[in-house]
Scaffold this motif. Structure first.
Motif, PDB file in Angstrom:
ATOM      1  N   ALA A   1      40.295  38.791  23.597  1.00  0.00           N
ATOM      2  CA  ALA A   1      41.243  38.229  22.627  1.00  0.00           C
ATOM      3  C   ALA A   1      41.356  39.125  21.400  1.00  0.00           C
ATOM      4  CB  ALA A   1      40.807  36.834  22.195  1.00  0.00           C
ATOM      5  N   GLY A   2      42.482  39.000  20.700  1.00  0.00           N
ATOM      6  CA  GLY A   2      42.665  39.722  19.448  1.00  0.00           C
ATOM      7  C   GLY A   2      42.456  41.210  19.608  1.00  0.00           C
ATOM      8  N   GLN A   3      41.599  41.770  18.730  1.00  0.00           N
ATOM      9  CA  GLN A   3      41.337  43.196  18.732  1.00  0.00           C
ATOM     10  C   GLN A   3      40.105  43.579  19.549  1.00  0.00           C
ATOM     11  OE1 GLN A   3      43.671  45.172  17.256  1.00  0.00           O
ATOM     12  NE2 GLN A   3      44.662  43.186  17.016  1.00  0.00           N
ATOM     13  N   SER A   4      39.402  42.594  20.084  1.00  0.00           N
ATOM     14  CA  SER A   4      38.206  42.907  20.873  1.00  0.00           C
ATOM     15  C   SER A   4      38.580  43.515  22.223  1.00  0.00           C
ATOM     16  CB  SER A   4      37.357  41.647  21.078  1.00  0.00           C
ATOM     17  OG  SER A   4      36.787  41.236  19.846  1.00  0.00           O
ATOM     18  N   SER A   5      37.604  44.137  22.869  1.00  0.00           N
ATOM     19  CA  SER A   5      37.869  44.839  24.116  1.00  0.00           C
ATOM     20  C   SER A   5      38.098  43.870  25.271  1.00  0.00           C
ATOM     21  CB  SER A   5      36.725  45.803  24.430  1.00  0.00           C
ATOM     22  OG  SER A   5      35.496  45.108  24.543  1.00  0.00           O
ATOM     23  N   LEU A   6      38.691  44.396  26.342  1.00  0.00           N
ATOM     24  CA  LEU A   6      39.075  43.598  27.502  1.00  0.00           C
ATOM     25  C   LEU A   6      38.113  43.861  28.662  1.00  0.00           C
ATOM     26  CD1 LEU A   6      42.924  44.318  27.456  1.00  0.00           C
ATOM     27  CD2 LEU A   6      41.700  42.414  26.376  1.00  0.00           C
ATOM     28  N   PRO A   7      37.362  42.876  29.088  1.00  0.00           N
ATOM     29  CA  PRO A   7      36.487  43.068  30.251  1.00  0.00           C
ATOM     30  C   PRO A   7      37.294  43.388  31.506  1.00  0.00           C
ATOM     31  CG  PRO A   7      35.888  41.097  29.035  1.00  0.00           C
ATOM     32  CD  PRO A   7      37.196  41.550  28.486  1.00  0.00           C
ATOM     33  N   ARG A   8      36.686  44.129  32.403  1.00  0.00           N
ATOM     34  CA  ARG A   8      37.366  44.511  33.633  1.00  0.00           C
ATOM     35  C   ARG A   8      37.266  43.448  34.713  1.00  0.00           C
ATOM     36  NH1 ARG A   8      35.694  50.915  34.543  1.00  0.00           N
ATOM     37  NH2 ARG A   8      36.634  51.716  32.611  1.00  0.00           N
ATOM     38  N   CYS A   9      36.178  42.698  34.708  1.00  0.00           N
ATOM     39  CA  CYS A   9      35.905  41.764  35.808  1.00  0.00           C
ATOM     40  C   CYS A   9      35.887  40.320  35.309  1.00  0.00           C
ATOM     41  CB  CYS A   9      34.559  42.084  36.456  1.00  0.00           C
ATOM     42  SG  CYS A   9      34.439  43.764  37.093  1.00  0.00           S
ATOM     43  N   ILE A  10      36.301  39.406  36.164  1.00  0.00           N
ATOM     44  CA  ILE A  10      36.280  37.987  35.820  1.00  0.00           C
ATOM     45  C   ILE A  10      34.869  37.528  35.480  1.00  0.00           C
ATOM     46  CG2 ILE A  10      36.643  35.655  36.719  1.00  0.00           C
ATOM     47  CD1 ILE A  10      39.217  37.116  35.982  1.00  0.00           C
TER      48      ILE A  10
ATOM     49  N   LYS B   1      47.273  35.933  28.397  1.00  0.00           N
ATOM     50  CA  LYS B   1      47.087  36.591  29.693  1.00  0.00           C
ATOM     51  C   LYS B   1      45.619  36.866  29.988  1.00  0.00           C
ATOM     52  CE  LYS B   1      48.122  40.955  32.045  1.00  0.00           C
ATOM     53  NZ  LYS B   1      48.839  42.259  31.938  1.00  0.00           N
ATOM     54  N   HIS B   2      44.918  37.475  29.054  1.00  0.00           N
ATOM     55  CA  HIS B   2      43.552  37.912  29.330  1.00  0.00           C
ATOM     56  C   HIS B   2      42.542  36.770  29.250  1.00  0.00           C
ATOM     57  CE1 HIS B   2      44.794  42.053  29.560  1.00  0.00           C
ATOM     58  NE2 HIS B   2      45.396  41.953  28.400  1.00  0.00           N
ATOM     59  N   GLY B   3      42.818  35.771  28.419  1.00  0.00           N
ATOM     60  CA  GLY B   3      41.877  34.665  28.272  1.00  0.00           C
ATOM     61  C   GLY B   3      41.778  33.769  29.492  1.00  0.00           C
ATOM     62  N   ILE B   4      42.694  33.922  30.442  1.00  0.00           N
ATOM     63  CA  ILE B   4      42.620  33.150  31.679  1.00  0.00           C
ATOM     64  C   ILE B   4      41.295  33.395  32.393  1.00  0.00           C
ATOM     65  CG2 ILE B   4      43.635  32.957  33.995  1.00  0.00           C
ATOM     66  CD1 ILE B   4      46.364  33.384  32.665  1.00  0.00           C
ATOM     67  N   GLY B   5      40.701  34.567  32.152  1.00  0.00           N
ATOM     68  CA  GLY B   5      39.400  34.863  32.748  1.00  0.00           C
ATOM     69  C   GLY B   5      38.333  33.850  32.389  1.00  0.00           C
ATOM     70  N   LEU B   6      38.447  33.220  31.218  1.00  0.00           N
ATOM     71  CA  LEU B   6      37.501  32.188  30.813  1.00  0.00           C
ATOM     72  C   LEU B   6      37.487  31.040  31.821  1.00  0.00           C
ATOM     73  CD1 LEU B   6      38.523  32.078  27.057  1.00  0.00           C
ATOM     74  CD2 LEU B   6      36.351  32.969  27.925  1.00  0.00           C
ATOM     75  N   TYR B   7      38.673  30.613  32.250  1.00  0.00           N
ATOM     76  CA  TYR B   7      38.793  29.509  33.188  1.00  0.00           C
ATOM     77  C   TYR B   7      38.302  29.915  34.577  1.00  0.00           C
ATOM     78  CZ  TYR B   7      41.671  27.255  29.626  1.00  0.00           C
ATOM     79  OH  TYR B   7      42.108  26.686  28.453  1.00  0.00           O
ATOM     80  N   ARG B   8      38.709  31.096  35.012  1.00  0.00           N
ATOM     81  CA  ARG B   8      38.383  31.518  36.369  1.00  0.00           C
ATOM     82  C   ARG B   8      36.891  31.770  36.554  1.00  0.00           C
ATOM     83  NH1 ARG B   8      43.448  35.651  37.567  1.00  0.00           N
ATOM     84  NH2 ARG B   8      45.059  34.036  37.674  1.00  0.00           N
ATOM     85  N   ALA B   9      36.241  32.202  35.500  1.00  0.00           N
ATOM     86  CA  ALA B   9      34.818  32.540  35.630  1.00  0.00           C
ATOM     87  C   ALA B   9      33.904  31.325  35.558  1.00  0.00           C
ATOM     88  CB  ALA B   9      34.428  33.539  34.533  1.00  0.00           C
TER      89      ALA B   9
ATOM     90  N   PRO C   1      46.181  33.645  41.240  1.00  0.00           N
ATOM     91  CA  PRO C   1      45.989  35.048  40.863  1.00  0.00           C
ATOM     92  C   PRO C   1      47.096  35.647  40.010  1.00  0.00           C
ATOM     93  CG  PRO C   1      45.509  34.697  43.189  1.00  0.00           C
ATOM     94  CD  PRO C   1      46.127  33.427  42.680  1.00  0.00           C
ATOM     95  N   TRP C   2      48.358  35.332  40.267  1.00  0.00           N
ATOM     96  CA  TRP C   2      49.451  36.040  39.607  1.00  0.00           C
ATOM     97  C   TRP C   2      50.287  35.169  38.686  1.00  0.00           C
ATOM     98  CZ3 TRP C   2      48.590  40.919  40.086  1.00  0.00           C
ATOM     99  CH2 TRP C   2      47.991  41.422  41.252  1.00  0.00           C
ATOM    100  N   LEU C   3      50.379  33.888  38.951  1.00  0.00           N
ATOM    101  CA  LEU C   3      51.332  33.033  38.254  1.00  0.00           C
ATOM    102  C   LEU C   3      51.104  33.005  36.749  1.00  0.00           C
ATOM    103  CD1 LEU C   3      53.641  30.994  38.230  1.00  0.00           C
ATOM    104  CD2 LEU C   3      51.963  29.191  38.692  1.00  0.00           C
ATOM    105  N   ALA C   4      49.887  32.591  36.316  1.00  0.00           N
ATOM    106  CA  ALA C   4      49.642  32.411  34.883  1.00  0.00           C
ATOM    107  C   ALA C   4      49.762  33.716  34.090  1.00  0.00           C
ATOM    108  CB  ALA C   4      48.262  31.775  34.672  1.00  0.00           C
TER     109      ALA C   4
END
Length: 289
Positions: free
Chosen positions: A63-72, A206-214, A167-170
Motif C-alpha cells: 500500500a501507499g509508498q511501501s514496497s510490493l511483495p511478489r508472492c501472496i 489492486k495490491h491489497g487483495i493479497g491480504l484476503y487471499r493469503a 485470480p483476475w476479476l478484482a
C-alpha cells in the motif's frame, strides 16, 4: 502539521514508508490503516491527537509508498505482525506504545495483540471494524449452529471476500478505479461530502487483495485460540456495511479487559467523524498510561 518520514526494512527485506508525528516525549500511539487505504487515511485523526501523542503511521506492505511483495504468502498475518514489530523496533526501540487500527489494519493488528512478545510493550488497543479472523471463525461456527440469520447476514456483507479470491476479476476492476469515483463511494457510504480521498486508490486496491487471499481461507477453516495481551476497546460502527456489529460479541471471550463503545456511522468513520473517533482513542489510551 508536519511529519518526519523514514524507511524501515522488514525481516523479509520489504521497505515500509513510516511517518512520525509530534513530540517524541509524549505517549506513543501507532495507527495501522486498512484496505483499500494507506496511512494518509489517518490524517484527520492525527490532527485531533497530535497534541496528546507521539504518533507513528506506516503504509503496510503493498500500500501507499511501501514496497510490493511478489508472492501472496508474503501477506500472511504472521508476516504482517513482524512488520509492526520491525516498525516499532526501528522508531520506538523499547518504548511502550498504544495501538489503534481500522479495517484490515485492525485484522492484522490482532495477530500482534495476541502475541506474548508484545505483552510488556503494548499498553492498549483500539480496534475499529476489523475482528480477529480466528475469533470471527469461531463466531461464524456458533452462529451457523444457533442463529443462522446472523450467520447469513454477515455472509451477505462479506460477498466481496469471495470475489477477491478470483485470480483476475478484482485486480482488473481496481485498475480502472479513479480517485473521484472512490470519493463518491465514500460520500454515499458516510452520507457526508468532501471527505479526504485516496489518490493511490487503484494501486492500493489492486495490491491489497493479497491480504484476503493469503489469510481468509486458512484462518476461517483452521481458527486458533488467540487471547489478547492488553486491554482492548472495540469502537463499533452501528451502520457498518462490511462488518456486522454482532461480530464484536465474540471479543469478550478472548479479552480479559474489554471495553465497547458504539458510533452511529458507517465503515469509514475515521474520515466522516474523526473528532469523535479520536476522542474514544485518546480517552481509552490515556487510562493505561
Amino acid at each position: 502539521m508536519q511529519a518526519i518520514t523514514q524507511w524501515v526494512a522488514t525481516q523479509d527485506q520489504q521497505r515500509l514508508n513510516v511517518k512520525l508525528w509530534g513530540d517524541p516525549e509524549k505517549p506513543a500511539l501507532v495507527l495501522v490503516h486498512g484496505y483499500p487505504d494507506n496511512q494518509e487515511v489517518w490524517e484527520p485523526i492525527i490532527q485531533q491527537l497530535i497534541d496528546d501523542f507521539y504518533i507513528v503511521t506506516y503504509d503496510v506492505r503493498g500500500a501507499g509508498q511501501s514496497s510490493l511483495p511478489r508472492c501472496i504468502k508474503d501477506y500472511r498475518l504472521e508476516q504482517l505482525s513482524l512488520d509492526l514489530e520491525s516498525v516499532v523496533q526501528a522508531v520506538l526501540k523499547d518504548k511502550v506504545f498504544h495501538l489503534a487500527a481500522h479495517d484490515w489494519g485492525s485484522i492484522q493488528s490482532w495477530e500482534s495483540v495476541t502475541e506474548a512478545k508484545f505483552r510488556d510493550q503494548l499498553l492498549s488497543y483500539s480496534t475499529i471494524s476489523g475482528p480477529c479472523l480466528d475469533h470471527a471463525a469461531f463466531w461464524m461456527r456458533n452462529q451457523f449452529k444457533q442463529n443462522k440469520s446472523n450467520f447469513f447476514k454477515q455472509l451477505t456483507k462479506s460477498w466481496y471476500i469471495a470475489a477477491f479470491q478470483l485470480p483476475w476479476l478484482a485486480p482488473t476492476v481496481w485498475r480502472f478505479f479513479k480517485p473521484d469515483q472512490w470519493s463518491k463511494v465514500l460520500e454515499q457510504l458516510e452520507h457526508k461530502k468532501n471527505l479526504p480521498s485516496n489518490t493511490n486508490i487503484a494501486s492500493d486496491g489492486k495490491h491489497g487483495i493479497g491480504l484476503y487471499r493469503a489469510n481468509f481461507i486458512p484462518r476461517l477453516t483452521q481458527p486458533r485460540q488467540r487471547f489478547a495481551v492488553c486491554p482492548v476497546q472495540a469502537i463499533v460502527l452501528k451502520r457498518d456495511n462490511f462488518v456486522s456489529p454482532e461480530l464484536i460479541d465474540e471479543m469478550p471471550k478472548w479479552v480479559e479487559d474489554f471495553h465497547r463503545v458504539e458510533v452511529d456511522a458507517n465503515h469509514w468513520a475515521i474520515l466522516s467523524q474523526p473528532e469523535l473517533i479520536a476522542t474514544y482513542i485518546r480517552n481509552f489510551a490515556l487510562q493505561y498510561e
